[in-house]
Design an enzyme around this catalytic site. Sequence first.
Site, PDB file in Angstrom:
ATOM      1  N   GLY A 191      64.609  40.926  53.283  1.00 38.96           N
ATOM      2  CA  GLY A 191      64.910  42.299  52.889  1.00 38.96           C
ATOM      3  C   GLY A 191      63.888  43.248  53.481  1.00 38.96           C
ATOM      4  O   GLY A 191      63.253  42.955  54.500  1.00 38.96           O
ATOM      5  N   GLU A 192      63.739  44.416  52.848  1.00 33.33           N
ATOM      6  CA  GLU A 192      62.750  45.427  53.232  1.00 33.33           C
ATOM      7  C   GLU A 192      63.041  46.103  54.569  1.00 33.33           C
ATOM      8  O   GLU A 192      62.359  47.048  54.947  1.00 33.33           O
ATOM      9  CB  GLU A 192      61.334  44.832  53.320  1.00 33.33           C
ATOM     10  CG  GLU A 192      60.854  44.099  52.103  1.00 33.33           C
ATOM     11  CD  GLU A 192      59.525  43.373  52.322  1.00 33.33           C
ATOM     12  OE1 GLU A 192      58.981  42.852  51.328  1.00 33.33           O
ATOM     13  OE2 GLU A 192      59.061  43.314  53.489  1.00 33.33           O
ATOM     14  N   GLY A 193      64.008  45.605  55.338  1.00 31.29           N
ATOM     15  CA  GLY A 193      64.222  46.091  56.696  1.00 31.29           C
ATOM     16  C   GLY A 193      63.598  45.198  57.738  1.00 31.29           C
ATOM     17  O   GLY A 193      63.581  45.533  58.932  1.00 31.29           O
TER      18      GLY A 193
END
Length: 349
Positions: free
Chosen positions: A315-317
Amino acid sequence: MQKPFDQLTLHSISQTAQEQMQAKLDNLSKPIKGLGQLERLADKLAGIQGTTDLKTTKRTCLVYVADHGIVTEAVSATSEPISNVLSENVAEGHACVNALAMRNNCSVKVIDVGLAGDYQTTKMVNRKIQRGTHNMLTEDAMSREDALKAIQIGYETGQQAIKAGNDLILLGEVGLGNTTACSAIVATMLSLSVDEVADKGSDISTKQFEHKKQVIKDILAARQPDKTDPLGVLSQVGGFEIGATVGTIIAGAEAGVPVIMDGFISDAAAVLVEAFYPGITAHLIASHLSGEKGAQQVLNYLGLRPLLQLGMAVGEGSGAVVALALIDDIQSVLINMNTLQDLNFEYEN
């Protein structure tokens, strides 16, 4: 169907620029189409930006963070406070996405659209709509008004990033319980069963995973979301960070700025935004194939081919940022390779 913006003009995809880019690539001192998917990436970027002179230097990852009331139903491995810890870590620059962004010359901006708790850092942008969504097993996740507000925040944030001169916009998120919400969205919008789209998300046991799938089935039975009403789907079974991601995609498509997806959360947002504005996902670049089962279903549905398949589930980019290396690679090819004319060579027909 209620749309976020009635008067919206999307930047057109330039077929001419795509053809010119492919001709430019074919004229380099290499086998025709020899760089495979990297060439398709260059063609797509050219089509979105409307030029063969690709602009990729300045880029930012917009990380939307929020909590989900459904976590009270034990669908995640951890509890709500961890979202605050993880979000602050990203905002302070010490998370996985930050380490990767440093390597790939990308800024990271964290926007709180619905964390349940408070935080200490001053580096997070506070656009909190409310402290997490409602428990969508017992009531709609949010009101339609708040769903529109989430989209508006993402749209405005995307516009600000574009006005600041960013050539590429990357999507990121932190949100406990969001794979449950995204599974409900994807199952609804693609008319698939929960078993076809749901996956473990966080590190949960097999027993807890079976429980999670049953919770999603119960949510869909209780809420009865209608895929012809994507705003209703977002409000009934979505999340604030998902809505904000929808808004940023719209901002990028309107301005002709490529938007790079991350994993399953941006996949679910893409399905919603495509329902609002058919064809808009032509402005999206799929960075990688998420480990979530529904991710492949979404990319197939949208006709998007992921650049990478690394089994990432951070996640998080983080996946979006990793894909920047491929964009830099094809830029270097375009800038530094000899042409056939430089070598006084022509391919025989």
